[in-house]
Scaffold this motif. Structure first.
Motif, PDB file in Angstrom:
ATOM      1  N   VAL A  23       0.865  -1.174   0.000  1.00  0.00           N
ATOM      2  CA  VAL A  23       0.000   0.000   0.000  1.00  0.00           C
ATOM      3  C   VAL A  23       0.898   1.220   0.000  1.00  0.00           C
ATOM      4  CG1 VAL A  23      -1.773   1.249   1.254  1.00  0.00           C
ATOM      5  CG2 VAL A  23      -1.797  -1.239   1.238  1.00  0.00           C
ATOM      6  N   GLN A  24       0.853   1.959  -1.096  1.00  0.00           N
ATOM      7  CA  GLN A  24       1.682   3.146  -1.234  1.00  0.00           C
ATOM      8  C   GLN A  24       0.833   4.366  -0.939  1.00  0.00           C
ATOM      9  OE1 GLN A  24       3.065   2.872  -5.241  1.00  0.00           O
ATOM     10  NE2 GLN A  24       4.408   1.158  -4.821  1.00  0.00           N
ATOM     11  N   PRO A  25       1.421   5.372  -0.320  1.00  0.00           N
ATOM     12  CA  PRO A  25       0.633   6.575  -0.037  1.00  0.00           C
ATOM     13  C   PRO A  25       0.231   7.271  -1.335  1.00  0.00           C
ATOM     14  CG  PRO A  25       2.940   6.957   0.450  1.00  0.00           C
ATOM     15  CD  PRO A  25       2.799   5.502   0.126  1.00  0.00           C
ATOM     16  N   ILE A  26      -1.017   7.676  -1.388  1.00  0.00           N
ATOM     17  CA  ILE A  26      -1.546   8.340  -2.574  1.00  0.00           C
ATOM     18  C   ILE A  26      -1.922   9.752  -2.174  1.00  0.00           C
ATOM     19  CG2 ILE A  26      -3.375   8.328  -4.288  1.00  0.00           C
ATOM     20  CD1 ILE A  26      -3.501   5.290  -3.844  1.00  0.00           C
ATOM     21  N   GLY A  27      -1.409  10.712  -2.900  1.00  0.00           N
ATOM     22  CA  GLY A  27      -1.662  12.114  -2.602  1.00  0.00           C
ATOM     23  C   GLY A  27      -2.879  12.645  -3.335  1.00  0.00           C
ATOM     24  N   LYS A  28      -2.929  13.944  -3.415  1.00  0.00           N
ATOM     25  CA  LYS A  28      -4.056  14.662  -4.016  1.00  0.00           C
ATOM     26  C   LYS A  28      -4.315  14.223  -5.453  1.00  0.00           C
ATOM     27  CE  LYS A  28      -5.038  19.379  -5.540  1.00  0.00           C
ATOM     28  NZ  LYS A  28      -4.572  20.756  -5.498  1.00  0.00           N
ATOM     29  N   TYR A  29      -3.270  14.174  -6.253  1.00  0.00           N
ATOM     30  CA  TYR A  29      -3.444  13.867  -7.670  1.00  0.00           C
ATOM     31  C   TYR A  29      -3.797  12.405  -7.895  1.00  0.00           C
ATOM     32  CZ  TYR A  29      -1.427  18.450  -7.978  1.00  0.00           C
ATOM     33  OH  TYR A  29      -1.192  19.787  -7.803  1.00  0.00           O
ATOM     34  N   GLY A  30      -3.292  11.519  -7.064  1.00  0.00           N
ATOM     35  CA  GLY A  30      -3.669  10.110  -7.154  1.00  0.00           C
ATOM     36  C   GLY A  30      -5.144   9.905  -6.838  1.00  0.00           C
ATOM     37  N   ARG A  31      -5.627  10.613  -5.827  1.00  0.00           N
ATOM     38  CA  ARG A  31      -7.049  10.501  -5.486  1.00  0.00           C
ATOM     39  C   ARG A  31      -7.928  11.095  -6.584  1.00  0.00           C
ATOM     40  NH1 ARG A  31      -4.918  12.273  -0.597  1.00  0.00           N
ATOM     41  NH2 ARG A  31      -5.875  14.326  -0.878  1.00  0.00           N
ATOM     42  N   MET A  32      -7.475  12.188  -7.183  1.00  0.00           N
ATOM     43  CA  MET A  32      -8.235  12.786  -8.289  1.00  0.00           C
ATOM     44  C   MET A  32      -8.279  11.834  -9.481  1.00  0.00           C
ATOM     45  SD  MET A  32      -6.879  16.682  -7.997  1.00  0.00           S
ATOM     46  CE  MET A  32      -8.025  17.505  -9.072  1.00  0.00           C
ATOM     47  N   GLN A  56      -0.590   1.009  -7.522  1.00  0.00           N
ATOM     48  CA  GLN A  56       0.699   1.310  -8.147  1.00  0.00           C
ATOM     49  C   GLN A  56       0.516   2.391  -9.208  1.00  0.00           C
ATOM     50  OE1 GLN A  56       2.434  -2.033 -10.147  1.00  0.00           O
ATOM     51  NE2 GLN A  56       4.153  -0.851 -10.934  1.00  0.00           N
ATOM     52  N   HIS A  57      -0.526   2.271 -10.016  1.00  0.00           N
ATOM     53  CA  HIS A  57      -0.823   3.269 -11.051  1.00  0.00           C
ATOM     54  C   HIS A  57      -1.089   4.637 -10.421  1.00  0.00           C
ATOM     55  CE1 HIS A  57      -2.608   5.082 -14.625  1.00  0.00           C
ATOM     56  NE2 HIS A  57      -3.667   5.385 -13.896  1.00  0.00           N
ATOM     57  N   LEU A  58      -1.888   4.666  -9.374  1.00  0.00           N
ATOM     58  CA  LEU A  58      -2.223   5.933  -8.724  1.00  0.00           C
ATOM     59  C   LEU A  58      -0.998   6.584  -8.097  1.00  0.00           C
ATOM     60  CD1 LEU A  58      -5.614   4.966  -7.035  1.00  0.00           C
ATOM     61  CD2 LEU A  58      -5.258   6.175  -9.189  1.00  0.00           C
ATOM     62  N   ALA A  59      -0.127   5.781  -7.500  1.00  0.00           N
ATOM     63  CA  ALA A  59       1.102   6.320  -6.907  1.00  0.00           C
ATOM     64  C   ALA A  59       2.027   6.876  -7.985  1.00  0.00           C
ATOM     65  CB  ALA A  59       1.808   5.242  -6.087  1.00  0.00           C
ATOM     66  N   GLU A  60       2.109   6.194  -9.126  1.00  0.00           N
ATOM     67  CA  GLU A  60       2.938   6.691 -10.230  1.00  0.00           C
ATOM     68  C   GLU A  60       2.402   8.006 -10.770  1.00  0.00           C
ATOM     69  OE1 GLU A  60       3.113   3.644 -13.189  1.00  0.00           O
ATOM     70  OE2 GLU A  60       4.312   2.307 -11.937  1.00  0.00           O
ATOM     71  N   ILE A  61       1.083   8.094 -10.948  1.00  0.00           N
ATOM     72  CA  ILE A  61       0.460   9.324 -11.440  1.00  0.00           C
ATOM     73  C   ILE A  61       0.703  10.461 -10.458  1.00  0.00           C
ATOM     74  CG2 ILE A  61      -1.766  10.439 -11.883  1.00  0.00           C
ATOM     75  CD1 ILE A  61      -0.909   8.769 -14.205  1.00  0.00           C
ATOM     76  N   ASP A  62       0.544  10.185  -9.170  1.00  0.00           N
ATOM     77  CA  ASP A  62       0.739  11.212  -8.151  1.00  0.00           C
ATOM     78  C   ASP A  62       2.177  11.726  -8.159  1.00  0.00           C
ATOM     79  OD1 ASP A  62      -0.457  12.663  -5.843  1.00  0.00           O
ATOM     80  OD2 ASP A  62       1.150  11.641  -4.761  1.00  0.00           O
ATOM     81  N   GLY A  63       3.136  10.819  -8.239  1.00  0.00           N
ATOM     82  CA  GLY A  63       4.541  11.226  -8.279  1.00  0.00           C
ATOM     83  C   GLY A  63       4.877  12.021  -9.527  1.00  0.00           C
ATOM     84  N   ALA A  64       4.359  11.570 -10.670  1.00  0.00           N
ATOM     85  CA  ALA A  64       4.614  12.275 -11.925  1.00  0.00           C
ATOM     86  C   ALA A  64       4.005  13.670 -11.894  1.00  0.00           C
ATOM     87  CB  ALA A  64       4.052  11.476 -13.097  1.00  0.00           C
ATOM     88  N   CYS A  65       2.825  13.791 -11.315  1.00  0.00           N
ATOM     89  CA  CYS A  65       2.165  15.104 -11.223  1.00  0.00           C
ATOM     90  C   CYS A  65       2.963  16.058 -10.343  1.00  0.00           C
ATOM     91  CB  CYS A  65       0.744  14.956 -10.683  1.00  0.00           C
ATOM     92  SG  CYS A  65      -0.419  14.247 -11.847  1.00  0.00           S
ATOM     93  N   GLU A  66       3.431  15.578  -9.220  1.00  0.00           N
ATOM     94  CA  GLU A  66       4.219  16.419  -8.320  1.00  0.00           C
ATOM     95  C   GLU A  66       5.501  16.905  -8.999  1.00  0.00           C
ATOM     96  OE1 GLU A  66       3.504  17.669  -5.406  1.00  0.00           O
ATOM     97  OE2 GLU A  66       1.647  16.586  -5.052  1.00  0.00           O
ATOM     98  N   GLU A  67       6.198  15.984  -9.680  1.00  0.00           N
ATOM     99  CA  GLU A  67       7.437  16.369 -10.371  1.00  0.00           C
ATOM    100  C   GLU A  67       7.162  17.378 -11.476  1.00  0.00           C
ATOM    101  OE1 GLU A  67       9.346  12.866 -11.815  1.00  0.00           O
ATOM    102  OE2 GLU A  67       9.592  12.022  -9.799  1.00  0.00           O
ATOM    103  N   ARG A  68       6.129  17.122 -12.260  1.00  0.00           N
ATOM    104  CA  ARG A  68       5.791  18.016 -13.372  1.00  0.00           C
ATOM    105  C   ARG A  68       5.378  19.389 -12.858  1.00  0.00           C
ATOM    106  NH1 ARG A  68       6.359  19.785 -18.267  1.00  0.00           N
ATOM    107  NH2 ARG A  68       4.496  19.963 -19.516  1.00  0.00           N
TER     108      ARG A  68
END
Length: 116
Positions: A23-32, A56-68
């Motif tokens: 279970v990876q932490p999911i931030g704002k963008y992952g929840r969206m 895993q998909h949601l965590a990747e999206i969240d990380g990519a959004c934060e970096e971008r």
């Protein structure tokens, strides 16, 4: 391949076991992204959920959004000349510009990565 069933009332239901996933932490963008998939792309959402790859998909999206988002904010502040000197001389103008930049960068991130 045999499938095991158990009786529940008058019905036989398959014994489904999900793989143990971290279970990876999911931030704002992952929840969206999760809400978007659930409402607008239910087939993809179900596919990811049943395959065990949703979090895993949601965590990747969240990380990519934060970096971008960080990259866009840095580029926009440099392009528009929002510097620490402006912050020292006119704090309200600096805050106004930074809020504008953050809003525009977040809108770009949402349209490129979350709602696509």
């Amino acid at each position: 391949m045999t499938i095991q069933y158990h009786k529940s009332g008058d019905y036989y239901l398959p014994n489904l076991v999900f793989e143990d996933t971290e279970v990876q932490p999911i931030g704002k963008y992952g929840r969206m992204r999760k809400c978007y998939l659930k409402e607008h792309r239910p087939a993809l959402y179900s596919n990811l959920l049943l395959s065990g790859k949703l979090f895993q998909h949601l965590a990747e999206i969240d990380g990519a959004c934060e970096e971008r988002l960080e990259l866009l904010i840095r580029q926009m502040t440099k392009q528009e000349g929002v510097t620490e000197a402006l912050k020292a001389t006119d704090q309200m103008e600096w805050v106004r510009r930074m809020n504008s930049i953050r809003s525009r960068a977040e809108e770009i991130v949402l349209s490129e990565l979350v709602y696509c």
